[in-house]
Design a protein around this motif. Sequence first.
Motif, PDB file in Angstrom:
ATOM      1  N   ASN A  99       0.814  -1.217   0.000  1.00 45.97           N
ATOM      2  CA  ASN A  99       0.000   0.000   0.000  1.00 45.97           C
ATOM      3  C   ASN A  99       0.849   1.270   0.000  1.00 45.97           C
ATOM      4  O   ASN A  99       0.320   2.374  -0.067  1.00 45.97           O
ATOM      5  N   VAL A 100       2.175   1.114   0.089  1.00 46.62           N
ATOM      6  CA  VAL A 100       3.085   2.257  -0.031  1.00 46.62           C
ATOM      7  C   VAL A 100       3.751   2.238  -1.404  1.00 46.62           C
ATOM      8  O   VAL A 100       3.743   3.242  -2.128  1.00 46.62           O
ATOM      9  N   ILE A 101       4.339   1.104  -1.752  1.00 50.99           N
ATOM     10  CA  ILE A 101       4.937   0.907  -3.080  1.00 50.99           C
ATOM     11  C   ILE A 101       3.999   0.007  -3.869  1.00 50.99           C
ATOM     12  O   ILE A 101       3.915  -1.191  -3.611  1.00 50.99           O
ATOM     13  N   ARG A 102       3.272   0.576  -4.775  1.00 46.41           N
ATOM     14  CA  ARG A 102       2.221  -0.176  -5.459  1.00 46.41           C
ATOM     15  C   ARG A 102       2.722  -0.924  -6.696  1.00 46.41           C
ATOM     16  O   ARG A 102       1.912  -1.457  -7.459  1.00 46.41           O
ATOM     17  N   ARG A 103       4.017  -0.970  -6.897  1.00 43.79           N
ATOM     18  CA  ARG A 103       4.595  -1.676  -8.037  1.00 43.79           C
ATOM     19  C   ARG A 103       5.133  -3.030  -7.565  1.00 43.79           C
ATOM     20  O   ARG A 103       6.073  -3.093  -6.784  1.00 43.79           O
ATOM     21  N   LEU A 155       7.832  -7.649  10.370  1.00 41.52           N
ATOM     22  CA  LEU A 155       6.712  -7.319  11.240  1.00 41.52           C
ATOM     23  C   LEU A 155       6.159  -5.928  10.922  1.00 41.52           C
ATOM     24  O   LEU A 155       4.938  -5.711  10.954  1.00 41.52           O
ATOM     25  N   THR A 156       7.049  -5.000  10.599  1.00 40.20           N
ATOM     26  CA  THR A 156       6.605  -3.618  10.369  1.00 40.20           C
ATOM     27  C   THR A 156       5.814  -3.486   9.077  1.00 40.20           C
ATOM     28  O   THR A 156       4.764  -2.820   9.044  1.00 40.20           O
ATOM     29  N   PHE A 157       6.286  -4.100   8.001  1.00 44.08           N
ATOM     30  CA  PHE A 157       5.544  -3.928   6.749  1.00 44.08           C
ATOM     31  C   PHE A 157       4.175  -4.596   6.818  1.00 44.08           C
ATOM     32  O   PHE A 157       3.218  -4.142   6.162  1.00 44.08           O
ATOM     33  N   GLU A 158       4.053  -5.654   7.608  1.00 41.86           N
ATOM     34  CA  GLU A 158       2.736  -6.254   7.794  1.00 41.86           C
ATOM     35  C   GLU A 158       1.814  -5.302   8.556  1.00 41.86           C
ATOM     36  O   GLU A 158       0.611  -5.237   8.278  1.00 41.86           O
ATOM     37  N   SER A 159       2.372  -4.559   9.522  1.00 45.95           N
ATOM     38  CA  SER A 159       1.570  -3.558  10.233  1.00 45.95           C
ATOM     39  C   SER A 159       1.211  -2.398   9.313  1.00 45.95           C
ATOM     40  O   SER A 159       0.105  -1.852   9.384  1.00 45.95           O
ATOM     41  N   VAL A 160       2.137  -2.017   8.446  1.00 43.59           N
ATOM     42  CA  VAL A 160       1.866  -0.919   7.505  1.00 43.59           C
ATOM     43  C   VAL A 160       0.701  -1.269   6.593  1.00 43.59           C
ATOM     44  O   VAL A 160      -0.148  -0.419   6.285  1.00 43.59           O
ATOM     45  N   GLU A 161       0.637  -2.513   6.178  1.00 46.97           N
ATOM     46  CA  GLU A 161      -0.421  -2.916   5.250  1.00 46.97           C
ATOM     47  C   GLU A 161      -1.791  -3.016   5.913  1.00 46.97           C
ATOM     48  O   GLU A 161      -2.798  -3.152   5.215  1.00 46.97           O
ATOM     49  N   THR A 162      -1.844  -2.953   7.239  1.00 41.03           N
ATOM     50  CA  THR A 162      -3.133  -3.048   7.933  1.00 41.03           C
ATOM     51  C   THR A 162      -3.575  -1.725   8.549  1.00 41.03           C
ATOM     52  O   THR A 162      -4.539  -1.695   9.310  1.00 41.03           O
ATOM     53  N   ILE A 163      -2.894  -0.630   8.224  1.00 36.16           N
ATOM     54  CA  ILE A 163      -3.274   0.655   8.811  1.00 36.16           C
ATOM     55  C   ILE A 163      -4.582   1.154   8.191  1.00 36.16           C
ATOM     56  O   ILE A 163      -5.005   0.703   7.124  1.00 36.16           O
ATOM     57  N   ASP A 164      -5.190   2.115   8.883  1.00 29.41           N
ATOM     58  CA  ASP A 164      -6.435   2.721   8.413  1.00 29.41           C
ATOM     59  C   ASP A 164      -6.145   3.584   7.185  1.00 29.41           C
ATOM     60  O   ASP A 164      -5.358   4.549   7.270  1.00 29.41           O
ATOM     61  N   LYS A 178       4.303  12.243  -1.486  1.00 27.37           N
ATOM     62  CA  LYS A 178       4.588  10.934  -0.893  1.00 27.37           C
ATOM     63  C   LYS A 178       5.272  11.074   0.471  1.00 27.37           C
ATOM     64  O   LYS A 178       4.959  10.322   1.415  1.00 27.37           O
ATOM     65  N   ILE A 179       6.199  12.001   0.589  1.00 23.18           N
ATOM     66  CA  ILE A 179       6.913  12.179   1.850  1.00 23.18           C
ATOM     67  C   ILE A 179       5.949  12.617   2.953  1.00 23.18           C
ATOM     68  O   ILE A 179       5.963  12.085   4.069  1.00 23.18           O
ATOM     69  N   TYR A 184       3.200  12.112   7.950  1.00 27.19           N
ATOM     70  CA  TYR A 184       2.063  12.573   8.730  1.00 27.19           C
ATOM     71  C   TYR A 184       0.882  11.595   8.751  1.00 27.19           C
ATOM     72  O   TYR A 184       0.021  11.700   9.614  1.00 27.19           O
ATOM     73  N   GLY A 185       0.835  10.676   7.818  1.00 24.84           N
ATOM     74  CA  GLY A 185      -0.282   9.748   7.764  1.00 24.84           C
ATOM     75  C   GLY A 185       0.056   8.327   8.161  1.00 24.84           C
ATOM     76  O   GLY A 185      -0.757   7.634   8.778  1.00 24.84           O
ATOM     77  N   LEU A 186       1.273   7.885   7.827  1.00 25.53           N
ATOM     78  CA  LEU A 186       1.645   6.488   8.054  1.00 25.53           C
ATOM     79  C   LEU A 186       2.396   6.289   9.370  1.00 25.53           C
ATOM     80  O   LEU A 186       2.048   5.426  10.170  1.00 25.53           O
TER      81      LEU A 186
END
Length: 262
Positions: A99-103, A155-164, A178-179, A184-186
């Motif tokens: 959900n951050v790098i969509r490629r 562990l972190t990227f799995e948490s990133v993919e489940t954020i609101d 993107k920055i 401020y969002g992630l």
Amino acid sequence: MNPNADRMRDKPGRTKHVLTAVLVLLLLWGSYAQTGSSITALVQGLPNMLELLREMFPPRWSYLDNIAGAMLETVRMAIAGTTFGAMLAIPVSLLSASNVIRRGWIFYPVRLVLNLIRAIPDLLLASIFVAVFGLGVVPGIFALSIFSMGLIAKLTFESVETIDPGPLEAMTAVGANKIQWIVYGLIPQVSPSFISYVLYTFEINVRAAAILGLVGAGGIGQYYEKTLGFLEYDKTNTIIVFTLAVVLLIDYASTWLRGKLG
């Protein structure tokens, strides 16, 4: 209410448990047969095990003066390895999150590298770095850094993919780049989990650092090898008890911190 219908509903559950038990027993039997294990050899070796335990007690407490510095070195290795690994894990976890790098051609190879890193035992990593840098704490720090990076990033990227996704979509709608989107969002959503993962990894690294000395990577592990080699089991027991006390203290402190942060 039909009692026969209730029994029919219960039957698949019982069948599942029976099949699971049979599968577990088959796996145990197959493992026992293929590894050449022998209950007879175990029983015959019990007197030797009891003799070894007798030689380990009482611990030689005077040996604590010799190993206190090495234990401090072990904790320093764990702190340094965890810190460097956490720093490396930040960009790697972002590159692994879909959900951050969509490629897919970016995040799939990064995830593959993470899987390869986690597949290598820390002792093997330490052996490789000892061959490169020689004996000392530097190979241990490098080994723990790579190990920590793989674990924390996973562990972190799995948490990133489940954020609101709501705040992120709102920021995108108002033209955030993107920055700004990440800062401020992630990060505010992921940072508590990230800190918890770092503390958890530090607990693991203290245990791992305690045995890296067996391959020449410094720390308390080199004293394990020395005392075992000279059959000084009372000294070995002192090292074991000291290591256990330090690990329990660090585990307690880490659990308390995670509770405060959570």
